[in-house]
Design a protein around this motif. Structure first.
Motif, PDB file in Angstrom:
ATOM      1  N   GLU A  56       1.151  -1.239  -0.201  1.00 40.03           N
ATOM      2  CA  GLU A  56       0.038  -0.099   0.143  1.00 40.03           C
ATOM      3  C   GLU A  56       1.112   1.022   0.059  1.00 40.03           C
ATOM      4  O   GLU A  56       1.837   1.398   0.685  1.00 40.03           O
ATOM      5  N   PRO A  57       1.047   2.349  -0.824  1.00 42.80           N
ATOM      6  CA  PRO A  57       1.378   3.191  -1.032  1.00 42.80           C
ATOM      7  C   PRO A  57       1.435   4.110   0.502  1.00 42.80           C
ATOM      8  O   PRO A  57      -0.045   4.623   0.592  1.00 42.80           O
ATOM      9  N   THR A  58       2.623   4.542   0.520  1.00 42.48           N
ATOM     10  CA  THR A  58       2.614   5.885   2.231  1.00 42.48           C
ATOM     11  C   THR A  58       2.421   7.065   1.386  1.00 42.48           C
ATOM     12  O   THR A  58       2.186   7.369   0.578  1.00 42.48           O
ATOM     13  N   PRO A  59       2.122   8.143   2.810  1.00 41.94           N
ATOM     14  CA  PRO A  59       1.945   9.659   2.163  1.00 41.94           C
ATOM     15  C   PRO A  59       2.698   9.972   1.287  1.00 41.94           C
ATOM     16  O   PRO A  59       2.506  10.215   0.453  1.00 41.94           O
ATOM     17  N   ARG A  60       4.391   9.873   1.391  1.00 41.22           N
ATOM     18  CA  ARG A  60       5.600   9.831   1.201  1.00 41.22           C
ATOM     19  C   ARG A  60       5.657   9.167  -0.868  1.00 41.22           C
ATOM     20  O   ARG A  60       5.744   9.845  -1.472  1.00 41.22           O
ATOM     21  N   GLY A  61       4.882   8.096  -0.357  1.00 37.53           N
ATOM     22  CA  GLY A  61       5.596   6.714  -1.292  1.00 37.53           C
ATOM     23  C   GLY A  61       4.667   7.444  -2.496  1.00 37.53           C
ATOM     24  O   GLY A  61       4.353   6.598  -4.054  1.00 37.53           O
ATOM     25  N   THR A  62       2.831   8.499  -2.260  1.00 40.05           N
ATOM     26  CA  THR A  62       2.393   8.991  -3.602  1.00 40.05           C
ATOM     27  C   THR A  62       2.827   9.461  -4.422  1.00 40.05           C
ATOM     28  O   THR A  62       2.657   9.362  -5.314  1.00 40.05           O
ATOM     29  N   ARG A  63       3.680  10.324  -3.633  1.00 39.01           N
ATOM     30  CA  ARG A  63       4.874  11.371  -4.112  1.00 39.01           C
ATOM     31  C   ARG A  63       6.206  11.300  -4.212  1.00 39.01           C
ATOM     32  O   ARG A  63       7.116  12.335  -3.646  1.00 39.01           O
ATOM     33  N   PRO A  64       7.029  10.299  -4.847  1.00 37.35           N
ATOM     34  CA  PRO A  64       8.353  10.129  -4.217  1.00 37.35           C
ATOM     35  C   PRO A  64       9.380  10.906  -4.644  1.00 37.35           C
ATOM     36  O   PRO A  64       9.013  11.530  -6.184  1.00 37.35           O
ATOM     37  N   LYS A  66      12.676  12.167  -6.522  1.00 39.12           N
ATOM     38  CA  LYS A  66      13.595  12.093  -7.359  1.00 39.12           C
ATOM     39  C   LYS A  66      14.596  10.788  -7.396  1.00 39.12           C
ATOM     40  O   LYS A  66      14.941  10.191  -7.692  1.00 39.12           O
ATOM     41  N   ARG A  67      15.511  11.318  -5.687  1.00 37.69           N
ATOM     42  CA  ARG A  67      16.381  10.847  -5.149  1.00 37.69           C
ATOM     43  C   ARG A  67      16.380   9.416  -4.467  1.00 37.69           C
ATOM     44  O   ARG A  67      16.892   8.609  -5.068  1.00 37.69           O
ATOM     45  N   ILE A  68      14.957   9.451  -3.871  1.00 34.73           N
ATOM     46  CA  ILE A  68      14.692   7.878  -3.680  1.00 34.73           C
ATOM     47  C   ILE A  68      13.928   7.258  -4.668  1.00 34.73           C
ATOM     48  O   ILE A  68      14.106   5.929  -5.034  1.00 34.73           O
ATOM     49  N   THR A  69      13.395   7.989  -6.104  1.00 30.60           N
ATOM     50  CA  THR A  69      13.314   7.227  -7.531  1.00 30.60           C
ATOM     51  C   THR A  69      14.643   6.398  -7.593  1.00 30.60           C
ATOM     52  O   THR A  69      14.234   5.663  -8.600  1.00 30.60           O
ATOM     53  N   ASP A  70      15.702   7.016  -7.980  1.00 26.41           N
ATOM     54  CA  ASP A  70      16.601   6.884  -8.885  1.00 26.41           C
ATOM     55  C   ASP A  70      17.635   5.659  -7.905  1.00 26.41           C
ATOM     56  O   ASP A  70      18.156   5.119  -7.985  1.00 26.41           O
TER      57      ASP A  70
END
Length: 347
Positions: A56-64, A66-70
């Motif tokens: 389940e996406p977290t509150p931050r995970g709904t709009r990660p 770029k640094r975390i995504t990369d």
């Protein structure tokens, strides 16, 4: 950025507004329902683990970022994150702002106050005033600092005082003797009470038991009665709304039946069987949806083992969690024990 549970949209006048995000609101409602469950409430940590297990996406995970995504990392639900989210007045639809905390290096989120001294509401609240007060009272009752105990208490939420139904904790007294230090462990009731204006722990009847005898009694009593019963795990299932699909089927059926008239799309001997198969399929789907549960609910999933098998193979924390989720309680009195089992397990 809108708080978790809300989303921005552009109105007909071209102005941006806030509204509830249905999926995220359902997650918030699920968390609160599990926290406040009357029979066997779950802890924020347990809920966080389950949300992470189903991705389940977290509150931050709904709009990660770029640094975390990369980096390939993922945001995770945590007990602290859940508590922080549920304490935020943003869930009531208020406009919020971040302000530095005096003497600290961090910020806090607080409602914006207008010139008249009132809060500014930007969207419909997720909770009513009564629901919000109940939730905050629950969170406040459980706001405490946790230190790592030297005497971990097994079956903390299962073994209870028979008089006050409070928790029984492991207490170890230590004494110096000629042969060295000796330890005297006891399970004691730790319910707080006021005595002469001071807090004392332990109800007036003050139940205490030797750990060895108590744990052996718990194992013997429980397995004697339910050892050969299949062990199950209680899981929270988010309900689905089938009304939209059922309305679609109700609209499709008359159209297909009309097309089966002579001269219409399915009015020939070649096409009529195809239409009949479609109607049979839609009818079966409609019947299944009409009988399917719609609201959020608890369901029980078999673990494929009996309680006796699970007792022998499971680790203590896993066994404690399973018994607590099933509502098992072992009540202690000065001279006896009482095993409380929910009616569901007695079937």
């Amino acid at each position: 950025m809108p708080a978790y549970g809300f989303e921005a949209y552009k109105g007909e006048d071209g102005v941006a507004y806030l509204r509830q995000n249905p999926r995220q609101v359902n997650v918030i409602r699920e968390i609160v329902n599990r926290l406040l469950a009357e029979d066997t409430p779950e802890t924020p940590a347990e809920i966080a683990d389950e949300l992470n297990s189903r991705k389940e996406p977290t509150p931050r995970g709904t709009r990660p970022s770029k640094r975390i995504t990369d980096s390939g990392r993922e945001y995770k639900w945590t007990a602290a994150g859940i508590r922080k989210m549920l304490k935020s007045e943003a869930l009531l639809g208020w406009k919020m702002e971040s302000r530095p905390v005096l003497g600290k290096k961090y910020y806090e989120s607080v409602p914006v106050i207008d010139k008249t001294g009132k809060k500014i509401r930007m969207a419909e609240p997720i909770f009513t005033d009564e629901e919000w007060e109940r939730l905050q009272a629950h969170l406040s009752e459980r706001s405490f600092l946790v230190s790592s105990p030297t005497n971990a208490t097994p079956f903390l939420d299962v073994i209870l005082c028979g008089y006050c139904k409070g928790k029984m904790r492991m207490h170890v007294s230590r004494r110096e003797t000629k042969n060295g230090r000796k330890e005297y462990p006891k399970f004691r009731c730790v319910s707080p009470r006021l005595v002469g204006g001071r807090t004392r722990y332990g109800c007036e009847d003050q139940v205490s038991w030797d750990p060895g005898r108590l744990l052996v009694a718990l194992e013997h009593r429980f397995l004697e009665e339910f050892g050969d019963t299949e062990a199950e795990e209680r899981i929270y299932v988010v309900g689905e709304d089938h009304e939209t699909r059922m309305r679609e089927i109700e609209q499709f059926v008359p159209v297909i039946m009309a097309d089966m008239e002579p001269g219409r799309r399915y009015g020939t001997a070649l096409m009529r069987p195809r239409a009949e198969k479609m109607l049979d399929k839609l009818n079966a789907e409609y019947e299944a949806l009409s009988k399917a549960p719609t609201g959020d609910r608890w369901e029980y999933r078999s673990l494929g083992k009996t309680w006796r098998q699970h007792w022998k193979t499971a680790r203590l924390p896993e066994l404690e969690k399973l018994m607590r989720k099933n509502g098992v309680q072992f009540l202690c009195y000065p001279e006896s024990f009482e095993l409380f089992i929910p009616e569901r397990l007695k079937v």
